[in-house]
Design an enzyme around this catalytic site. Structure first.
Site, PDB file in Angstrom:
ATOM      1  N   GLU A 212       0.894  -1.179   0.141  1.00 58.85           N
ATOM      2  CA  GLU A 212       0.093   0.419   0.025  1.00 58.85           C
ATOM      3  C   GLU A 212       0.520   1.359  -0.306  1.00 58.85           C
ATOM      4  O   GLU A 212       0.825   1.997   0.863  1.00 58.85           O
ATOM      5  CB  GLU A 212      -0.690   0.322   1.256  1.00 58.85           C
ATOM      6  CG  GLU A 212      -1.914   0.822   1.072  1.00 58.85           C
ATOM      7  CD  GLU A 212      -2.984   1.311   2.295  1.00 58.85           C
ATOM      8  OE1 GLU A 212      -4.368   1.017   1.761  1.00 58.85           O
ATOM      9  OE2 GLU A 212      -2.777   0.956   3.009  1.00 58.85           O
ATOM     10  N   ASN A 220      -9.017   2.444  -1.059  1.00 53.16           N
ATOM     11  CA  ASN A 220      -9.600   3.160   0.344  1.00 53.16           C
ATOM     12  C   ASN A 220     -10.961   4.153  -0.165  1.00 53.16           C
ATOM     13  O   ASN A 220     -10.617   4.830   1.407  1.00 53.16           O
ATOM     14  CB  ASN A 220      -8.035   3.669   1.157  1.00 53.16           C
ATOM     15  CG  ASN A 220      -7.404   2.941   1.523  1.00 53.16           C
ATOM     16  OD1 ASN A 220      -7.669   1.716   1.895  1.00 53.16           O
ATOM     17  ND2 ASN A 220      -5.819   3.222   1.722  1.00 53.16           N
TER      18      ASN A 220
END
Ligand SMILES: NC(=O)c1ccc[n+]([C@@H]2O[C@H](COP(=O)([O-])OP(=O)(O)OC[C@H]3O[C@@H](n4cnc5c(N)ncnc54)[C@H](O)[C@@H]3O)[C@@H](O)[C@H]2O)c1
Length: 344
Positions: A212, A220
């Site tokens: 990430e 997200n």
């Protein structure tokens, strides 16, 4: 992997490991021919105490590093069992069998594991990917409608970040196919290809950025506002929101973040309007007191995705299929988005 028979699908893995143990969600009615810890789980049980119960069970079974832990349940269980597996004897293999829609399309792939700590969602965790995730859609037959809608919200998020109106491949058209799904029913035959396409999108994004650092942040979308809403509804009992399922919080978060995408990045209004219609018809409006709003902003400022305290970091959308990661939103802009959400 999509499977027709869960026991047959596990079989190839059994030869590779010296020992098998199962941690299963009490709500799932399947008998396992291996030592099994059955636990009742809810978001409130996503705690160090429950992780500790799993460690204790593995120790009682004299479980070695050459064993395979099988996690059977919703996202809370697979996150907890995955974390226990990541840390037990410095890491053992585990296999996920998700039994909720949300766990199938999201929680059980990608290797994020963890638990809530001091009121903060998933504050403690580790990246530890399962050796396999087995998808058996008939588990969904017993899922309560609200849990189904909760999982569908994560599918909508996936459709928003992956689809492009100009692409006509199955992944490209995902958002439009999701909008056509009849949310009044749980039709596992119609859902199976949509579930597998959502997983394929997540796997593609995670493979490109497992830790990430960049592109994975697209996943997200909806979660900066969503996590704050979920936290305030569960942990800060003064809230009037009252316990929100993860996917409901994500759906409300998507609406707030699409509002910001329209106002800050010029994203077309269509997805915001389509999501708002779905919310009003199926999910219902979120209710919130003014004092909650200040607390929501504070929680967003504390989000672990932020690199600087007091900043709010969001993933937004330039357009369907074009996520914009690392967008900094001011508290005033966040407040405006909450104002929009709570005025619908
Ligand atoms: N690791 C990740 O990448 C990731 C991604 C998204 C969400 N999550 C996490 O997932 C969690 C939410 O997962 P969830 O929505 O699956 O909730 P959950 O695990 O709490 O399951 C919801 C409820 O359904 C019950 N249940 C499970 N399977 C069932 C079945 N087949 N039939 C009937 N009831 C069943 C459970 O006992 C529970 O009461 C959150 O904690 C969230 O943070 C993790």
């Amino acid at each position: 992997m999509l499977c027709q028979d869960i026991h047959k699908a596990i079989a190839p893995w059994l030869d590779r490991y010296k020992q098998i143990c199962v941690v299963a969600d009490e709500a799932v009615n399947v008998d396992w021919p291996y030592p099994t810890l059955r636990i009742t789980v809810s978001e409130q049980d996503k705690s160090l105490e429950t992780v500790s119960r799993i460690w204790d069970f593995l120790l009682e079974q004299h479980f070695t590093r050459r064993g395979l832990l099988i996690a059977v349940g919703g996202g809370v269980l697979t996150d907890l069992a995955g974390f226990a597996a990541a840390t037990y004897k410095r890491g053992i293999d585990y296999l996920n069998i998700p039994t909720t829609l949300l766990a199938m399309v999201d929680a059980s792939t990608g290797g994020k594991t963890g638990f809530n700590y001091h009121g903060l969602k998933n504050a403690i965790g580790a990246f530890h990917a399962p050796v396999e995730t087995l998808i058996y859609p008939p588990f969904l037959d017993t899922l309560p409608p609200q849990q189904f809608l909760s999982g569908f919200a994560e599918m909508l998020k996936t459709g928003l970040i992956a689809s492009s109106p100009s692409e006509r491949g199955s992944e490209g058209a995902l958002w439009y196919r999701l909008l056509q799904y009849d949310l009044d029913t749980i039709d596992t035959a119609a859902l199976a290809p949509l579930i597998m396409d959502c997983i394929a999108v997540k796997e593609r994004i995670v493979a490109a950025d497992p830790d990430e650092q960049g592109p994975r942040k697209a996943l997200n979308l909806g979660h900066t506002f969503g996590h704050a809403l979920e936290e305030i509804s569960f942990v800060h009992r003064t809230s009037s929101l009252g316990p929100l399922l993860h996917g409901y919080a994500v759906l409300y978060g998507l609406i707030a973040e699409l509002y910001l995408s329209v106002t800050l990045l010029g994203c077309p209004r269509d997805p915001l309007q389509q999501l708002t219609l779905l919310m009003l018809r199926y999910y219902g409006r979120p209710v919130c007191k003014c004092s909650d709003r200040r607390q929501l902003i504070t929680l967003m400022q504390q989000d672990k995705k932020n690199e600087h305290a007091a900043e709010i970091n969001c993933t937004l959308l330039h357009a369907i299929g074009a996520p914009a990661i690392n967008q900094t939103v001011t508290p005033a802009q966040a407040e405006e988005a909450l104002e929009y959400l709570f005025s619908l």
